[in-house]
Enzyme design. Structure first.
Site, PDB file in Angstrom:
ATOM      1  N   TYR A   1       5.379  -7.289  15.764  1.00  0.00           N
ATOM      2  CA  TYR A   1       5.640  -6.123  15.045  1.00  0.00           C
ATOM      3  C   TYR A   1       6.106  -5.188  15.579  1.00  0.00           C
ATOM      4  CZ  TYR A   1       4.026  -2.499  11.641  1.00  0.00           C
ATOM      5  OH  TYR A   1       4.063  -1.251  10.964  1.00  0.00           O
TER       6      TYR A   1
ATOM      7  N   SER B   1       7.192  -4.810   5.094  1.00  0.00           N
ATOM      8  CA  SER B   1       6.945  -5.445   6.556  1.00  0.00           C
ATOM      9  C   SER B   1       5.121  -5.703   6.338  1.00  0.00           C
ATOM     10  CB  SER B   1       7.159  -4.573   7.562  1.00  0.00           C
ATOM     11  OG  SER B   1       6.466  -5.113   8.723  1.00  0.00           O
TER      12      SER B   1
ATOM     13  N   THR C   1       2.669  -9.968   1.382  1.00  0.00           N
ATOM     14  CA  THR C   1       1.436  -9.377   1.403  1.00  0.00           C
ATOM     15  C   THR C   1       1.400  -8.161   0.314  1.00  0.00           C
ATOM     16  OG1 THR C   1       2.701  -7.767   3.130  1.00  0.00           O
ATOM     17  CG2 THR C   1       1.570  -9.563   4.049  1.00  0.00           C
ATOM     18  N   GLY C   2       2.262  -7.809  -0.544  1.00  0.00           N
ATOM     19  CA  GLY C   2       2.183  -6.877  -1.516  1.00  0.00           C
ATOM     20  C   GLY C   2       1.374  -7.673  -2.627  1.00  0.00           C
TER      21      GLY C   2
ATOM     22  N   ALA D   1      10.693   2.879   7.730  1.00  0.00           N
ATOM     23  CA  ALA D   1       9.088   3.126   8.306  1.00  0.00           C
ATOM     24  C   ALA D   1       9.233   2.271   9.539  1.00  0.00           C
ATOM     25  CB  ALA D   1       8.272   2.334   7.140  1.00  0.00           C
TER      26      ALA D   1
ATOM     27  N   PHE E   1       0.854  -1.133   0.063  1.00  0.00           N
ATOM     28  CA  PHE E   1       0.005   0.047   0.129  1.00  0.00           C
ATOM     29  C   PHE E   1       0.837   1.308   0.061  1.00  0.00           C
ATOM     30  CE2 PHE E   1      -2.132   2.928   3.388  1.00  0.00           C
ATOM     31  CZ  PHE E   1      -2.776   3.634   2.219  1.00  0.00           C
TER      32      PHE E   1
ATOM     33  N   ASP F   1      10.160  -6.305  -3.635  1.00  0.00           N
ATOM     34  CA  ASP F   1       9.022  -7.054  -2.826  1.00  0.00           C
ATOM     35  C   ASP F   1       9.051  -8.543  -3.019  1.00  0.00           C
ATOM     36  OD1 ASP F   1       6.320  -7.474  -1.550  1.00  0.00           O
ATOM     37  OD2 ASP F   1       6.161  -5.285  -1.804  1.00  0.00           O
ATOM     38  N   ASN F   2       8.658  -9.130  -1.783  1.00  0.00           N
ATOM     39  CA  ASN F   2       8.624 -10.470  -2.236  1.00  0.00           C
ATOM     40  C   ASN F   2       7.279 -11.108  -2.343  1.00  0.00           C
ATOM     41  OD1 ASN F   2       7.454 -10.337   0.479  1.00  0.00           O
ATOM     42  ND2 ASN F   2       8.872 -11.628   1.526  1.00  0.00           N
TER      43      ASN F   2
END
Ligand code: UDP
Length: 332
Positions: free
Chosen positions: A150, A80, A40-41, A119, A16, A36-37
Site C-alpha cells: 500500500y 484502493s 472492498t466497496g 488520495a 467509505f 468501483d469494482n
C-alpha cells in the site's frame, strides 16, 4: 463555494470515503459519475443515489483501461483497498490500483483536460521518525513489509502524479489522508474503530494490538470530506496533509470505546502487527494556511455518530461479517 455545475468522476465510489464524496459533490450541485469494482466497496453505501439524474455508476476496475463518455471536469481517485488486513489479502490488487489504476486515470485526465485529485495517505510516512508529520518529511517505509504494498503504491502514485503535472502540465492535487472514520466504514475491514465497536456490540473483548501505546489521530469523515473538497477547489499543487491532530493512544481509545458503548467486556492484548506505526499525528499547519480549513468535529461527537451507525446494522451484518472471498478476484 463553487456555484458552477461540474461533472466529477469518483473512483472507489462505493467505498467509505468515495461514497461520502459522492454525497458531497451532489450536495454542492455537481453531476457525479461513480466507479468501483466492488471488491472492498459496497453498493449499499450509494444505493440512495441511484434514482438521481445527477448520478451515474460504472462497475469497472480502474486497473483496466478507463473509458467514460463525455466531458469530465474533475477526477477524485479514491479506489484502493485501505486497511491493513485488505493489503494482506489482496496485495497485488493493492499495488495495481495505486500504480496502473492511477496511470489510467492520469491518462484520462490528460485526454479530458480534467483536474485530478489523488488520495494519498499518511502511510507514505511509514513508521515515522519525525513527529508530528509535516509534508516535508520523506518517510520511513519498509518496502518489502506487509504494508509496503500500500505504502509504496501510494508513494509511486504521488511520483507519477507529479510527473504528469510537470511533463504534461496536468492540473493535479495530492491529499495525504490520515486516519478517518465515520458511518459506512466496513465492519469487517479490520481497522481499529469498526473492530472495537463490532466487538463491543457482539459482546466480545476488545483486542488491543501490542501494548496499546501506539498513537493515532482520528478525523471525522465530514471534516475530511470538507478538506478534500477545498483542496480540489484550491490551486495548491503539492501534497497536503488532511487529518485531525487530536492524538490518542490505542489503549486510551479502547477505554473511550468501552465507556461510549457501555460494554462490560474487557481489553485483551494481541501481538502488534509487523511495521505497525508507533505514532501518527498530522501537522496540518499548511492545510490551515492554504485551505483555511481545520477539523471541527471532536472525537466524542464523531464517535457518537459512528456508534449510532454501527448500532443500526442488522444482526446478520454484525455476526456474518466475515471477509468477502477475495480469492474470486485473483485475476484482477
Ligand atoms: N488495532 C488494535 N486492535 C484492533 C485493530 C487495530 O489495537 O483490533 C491497532 C493497530 O495495531 C494500529 C491502530 O489500532 O496500531 C490503528 O489501526 P488501523 O488498522 O485502524 O489503521 P492504521 O492506522 O494502522 O492503518
Amino acid at each position: 463555494m463553487n456555484n458552477k455545475k461540474k461533472r466529477v468522476l469518483i473512483t472507489g465510489a462505493a467505498g467509505f470515503l468515495g461514497s461520502h464524496l459522492c454525497d458531497k459533490f451532489i450536495e454542492e450541485g455537481h453531476d457525479v459519475v461513480g466507479m468501483d469494482n466492488l471488491i472492498t466497496g459496497d453498493l449499499k453505501n450509494i444505493e440512495h443515489l441511484f434514482k438521481r439524474p445527477d448520478f451515474e455508476f460504472y462497475h469497472h476496475d480502474v486497473t483496466k483501461f478507463v473509458h467514460v463518455p463525455g466531458n469530465i471536469d474533475y477526477i477524485m481517485h479514491f479506489a484502493s483497498p485501505a486497511s491493513p488486513i485488505d493489503y494482506l489479502k489482496i496485495p497485488i490488487q493493492t499495488l495495481k490500483v495505486g500504480s496502473l489504476g492511477t496511470h489510467n486515470l492520469l491518462g484520462l485526465a490528460k485526454q479530458k483536460k480534467s483536474r485530478i485529485l489523488i488520495a494519498s495517505t499518511s502511510e507514505i510516512y511509514g513508521d515515522p521518525l519525525v513527529h508530528p508529520q509535516s509534508e516535508d518529511y520523506y518517510g520511513n517505509v519498509n518496502t518489502i513489509g506487509p504494508r509496503g504494498v500500500y505504502d509504496e503504491a501510494k508513494r509511486f502514485q504521488e511520483s507519477i502524479t507529479m510527473a504528469y503535472h510537470r511533463v504534461h502540465g496536468l492540473d493535479t492535487r495530492i491529499a495525504r489522508i490520515f486516519n478517518t472514520y465515520g458511518p459506512r466504514m466496513r465492519l469487517n475491514d479490520g481497522r481499529v474503530i469498526p473492530a472495537f465497536i463490532g466487538q463491543a456490540l457482539r459482546g466480545e473483548d476488545l483486542t488491543v494490538f501490542g501494548d496499546g501505546k501506539q498513537t493515532r489521530s482520528f478525523c471525522y469523515v465530514s471534516d475530511q470530506v470538507e478538506g478534500l473538497y477545498r483542496l480540489l477547489m484550491s490551486d495548491y499543487e503539492l501534497p497536503l496533509n488532511i487529518g485531525n491532530p487530536d492524538e490518542i493512544t490505542i489503549l486510551d481509545f479502547a477505554e473511550e470505546i468501552i465507556k461510549l458503548t457501555g460494554t462490560e467486556q474487557k481489553i485483551v492484548f494481541r501481538e502488534l502487527p509487523k511495521d505497525d506505526p508507533l505514532q501518527r499525528q498530522p501537522d496540518i499547519t499548511r492545510a490551515r494556511e492554504v485551505l483555511g480549513w481545520e477539523p471541527k468535529v471532536s472525537r466524542t461527537e464523531g464517535m457518537k455518530k459512528t456508534f449510532e451507525y454501527f448500532k443500526n446494522l442488522t444482526d446478520e451484518e454484525l455476526y456474518n461479517s466475515e471477509h468477502k472471498d477475495f480469492t474470486k478476484h485473483n485475476r484482477l
